[in-house]
Enzyme design. Structure first.
Site, PDB file in Angstrom:
ATOM      1  N   SER A   1       3.627  -2.135  10.198  1.00  0.00           N
ATOM      2  CA  SER A   1       5.186  -2.347  10.522  1.00  0.00           C
ATOM      3  C   SER A   1       5.975  -3.623   9.959  1.00  0.00           C
ATOM      4  O   SER A   1       6.647  -4.134  10.653  1.00  0.00           O
ATOM      5  CB  SER A   1       5.517  -1.999  11.849  1.00  0.00           C
TER       6      SER A   1
ATOM      7  N   GLU B   1      -5.251  -4.674  10.373  1.00  0.00           N
ATOM      8  CA  GLU B   1      -4.238  -3.853  10.757  1.00  0.00           C
ATOM      9  C   GLU B   1      -4.255  -3.052  12.090  1.00  0.00           C
ATOM     10  O   GLU B   1      -4.991  -1.991  12.071  1.00  0.00           O
ATOM     11  CB  GLU B   1      -4.246  -2.806   9.632  1.00  0.00           C
TER      12      GLU B   1
ATOM     13  N   GLU C   1      -6.942   4.696   8.071  1.00  0.00           N
ATOM     14  CA  GLU C   1      -6.612   6.106   7.699  1.00  0.00           C
ATOM     15  C   GLU C   1      -8.033   6.767   7.180  1.00  0.00           C
ATOM     16  O   GLU C   1      -8.187   8.036   7.141  1.00  0.00           O
ATOM     17  CB  GLU C   1      -5.425   6.383   6.667  1.00  0.00           C
TER      18      GLU C   1
ATOM     19  N   ASN D   1       0.832  -1.121  -0.064  1.00  0.00           N
ATOM     20  CA  ASN D   1      -0.041   0.082   0.149  1.00  0.00           C
ATOM     21  C   ASN D   1       0.859   1.064  -0.039  1.00  0.00           C
ATOM     22  O   ASN D   1       1.460   1.446   1.027  1.00  0.00           O
ATOM     23  CB  ASN D   1      -0.907  -0.066   1.205  1.00  0.00           C
ATOM     24  N   TRP D   2       0.975   1.808  -1.146  1.00  0.00           N
ATOM     25  CA  TRP D   2       2.002   3.218  -1.393  1.00  0.00           C
ATOM     26  C   TRP D   2       1.533   4.343  -0.684  1.00  0.00           C
ATOM     27  O   TRP D   2       1.955   5.187  -0.492  1.00  0.00           O
ATOM     28  CB  TRP D   2       2.242   3.234  -2.758  1.00  0.00           C
ATOM     29  N   LYS D   3       0.140   4.294  -0.193  1.00  0.00           N
ATOM     30  CA  LYS D   3      -0.439   5.709   0.500  1.00  0.00           C
ATOM     31  C   LYS D   3      -0.285   6.645  -0.565  1.00  0.00           C
ATOM     32  O   LYS D   3      -0.293   6.376  -1.981  1.00  0.00           O
ATOM     33  CB  LYS D   3       0.023   5.635   1.787  1.00  0.00           C
TER      34      LYS D   3
ATOM     35  N   HIS E   1      -9.600   1.429   4.849  1.00  0.00           N
ATOM     36  CA  HIS E   1      -8.414   1.393   5.653  1.00  0.00           C
ATOM     37  C   HIS E   1      -8.411   2.346   6.941  1.00  0.00           C
ATOM     38  O   HIS E   1      -9.240   3.158   7.081  1.00  0.00           O
ATOM     39  CB  HIS E   1      -7.239   2.084   4.842  1.00  0.00           C
TER      40      HIS E   1
ATOM     41  N   GLY F   1       2.942  -1.195   4.130  1.00  0.00           N
ATOM     42  CA  GLY F   1       2.889   0.290   3.916  1.00  0.00           C
ATOM     43  C   GLY F   1       4.429   0.677   3.625  1.00  0.00           C
ATOM     44  O   GLY F   1       4.712   0.496   2.461  1.00  0.00           O
ATOM     45  N   GLY F   2       4.872   1.357   4.467  1.00  0.00           N
ATOM     46  CA  GLY F   2       6.288   1.984   4.310  1.00  0.00           C
ATOM     47  C   GLY F   2       7.417   0.961   3.701  1.00  0.00           C
ATOM     48  O   GLY F   2       8.214   1.253   2.785  1.00  0.00           O
TER      49      GLY F   2
ATOM     50  N   GLY G   1       2.845   2.169  10.920  1.00  0.00           N
ATOM     51  CA  GLY G   1       3.970   3.510  10.509  1.00  0.00           C
ATOM     52  C   GLY G   1       4.608   3.689  12.054  1.00  0.00           C
ATOM     53  O   GLY G   1       5.417   4.549  12.029  1.00  0.00           O
TER      54      GLY G   1
HETATM   55  P1  13P Z   1       3.193   0.413   7.537  1.00  0.00           P
HETATM   56  O1  13P Z   1       3.593  -0.966   6.919  1.00  0.00           O
HETATM   57  O2  13P Z   1       3.934   1.638   7.177  1.00  0.00           O
HETATM   58  O3  13P Z   1       3.112   0.235   9.051  1.00  0.00           O
HETATM   59  O4  13P Z   1       1.786   0.674   7.108  1.00  0.00           O
HETATM   60  C1  13P Z   1       0.949  -0.384   7.151  1.00  0.00           C
HETATM   61  C2  13P Z   1      -0.506  -0.028   6.551  1.00  0.00           C
HETATM   62  O5  13P Z   1      -1.252   0.812   6.692  1.00  0.00           O
HETATM   63  C3  13P Z   1      -0.765  -0.671   5.296  1.00  0.00           C
HETATM   64  O6  13P Z   1      -1.895  -0.490   4.715  1.00  0.00           O
END
Ligand code: 13P
Length: 261
Positions: free
Chosen positions: A214, A169, A99, A11-13, A97, A235-236, A175
């Site tokens: 993470s 999640e 967010e 997930n590149w956000k 998600h 994510g990251g 993050g």
């Molecule tokens: P991180 O891997 O950066 O913690 O993010 C997880 C996430 O929100 C994937 O959708």
């Protein structure tokens, strides 16, 4: 893990321009072209989907979006429809998600409508659920997440439910560098599967349940040894093509078992 094919989704956000996405795709495909034992999905920002369609065509990497509208079309400024995603070769879409829930006020009701629209349109929804730190500290994590799953999915047929992916999640792990222990991830993924079992019986054994929060190249193998963790939403650590391909190579549960991790 029962007979479920592992899934690793990035997930590149809100990261990467068109040229950055194209550059990523070239490097990433080179690294993962020989992967056969799991499904790889890249969930990119809307503007990068069309260029990625061209880059990923005929590759093993699937394309996903990070959100979509529940309406087919109309006066919904700023929204994107399922049909528009299909048009750029998306086959997956992240829905609900944390967010989106926390920063943009998405409700369980809207999320349920989006899941339904994704399914009727032919997209595979990746439904995200997860508790915040307060809820976890109150000992109510399983209850919260089970509620989110049943509110998003109740009313769907077993056939439709069989096409859903669920991603657990925990918000406190996103993050933050603070991954859930593999034991906690297993416990929560098992409680999600129990809820799915109430909705769809034995067919729940076929639904992939991912962990997200993470996840890194050096903790994925241990997570994947858990019987109800079928992969990860990353994510990251998905933003660098070489690092993400390393994570994917480390995710093979058979390798992890042979090495006794
Ligand atoms: P991180 O891997 O950066 O913690 O993010 C997880 C996430 O929100 C994937 O959708």
């Amino acid at each position: 893990m029962a007979n479920r094919r592992p899934v690793i989704a990035g997930n590149w956000k809100m990261f990467k321009t068109v040229s950055e996405a194209e550059d990523y795709a070239v490097k990433f495909l080179e690294e993962v072209k020989a992967v056969t034992d799991l499904d790889i999905i890249l969930c990119a920002p809307f503007t990068a989907l069309y260029p990625l369609k061209n880059e990923l065509e005929e590759s093993i990497v699937h394309l996903g979006a990070q959100n979509m509208a529940s309406a087919d079309q109309g006066a919904f400024t700023g929204e994107i429809s399922a049909q528009m995603l299909l048009d750029v070769a998306c086959t997956y879409v992240i829905i609900g998600h944390s967010e989106r829930r926390e920063l943009f006020g998405e409700t369980d009701e809207e999320i349920a409508m989006k899941v339904q629209k994704a399914l009727t349109s032919g997209l595979t929804p990746i439904l995200c659920v997860g508790e915040n730190l307060n809820v976890r500290e109150e000992g109510k994590a399983a209850e919260r997440v089970q509620g989110q799953v049943s509110r998003a999915l109740s009313g769907l047929s077993t056939e439709d439910l069989s096409r859903v992916i669920v991603a657990y999640e925990p918000i406190w792990a996103i993050g933050t560098g603070k991954t859930a222990s593999s034991k906690d991830a297993q416990e929560m993924c098992a409680s999600i599967r129990a809820t799915l079992s109430d909705l769809m019986g034995l067919a729940s054994e076929r639904v992939p349940i991912l962990y997200g929060g993470s996840v890194k190249a050096d903790n994925i193998a241990e997570l994947m040894t858990e019987p109800d963790v079928d992969g990860a939403l990353v994510g990251g650590a998905s933003l660098d093509p070489i690092g993400f391909s390393k994570l994917i190579h480390n995710a093979n549960p058979l390798v992890a078992r042979v090495e006794g991790i």
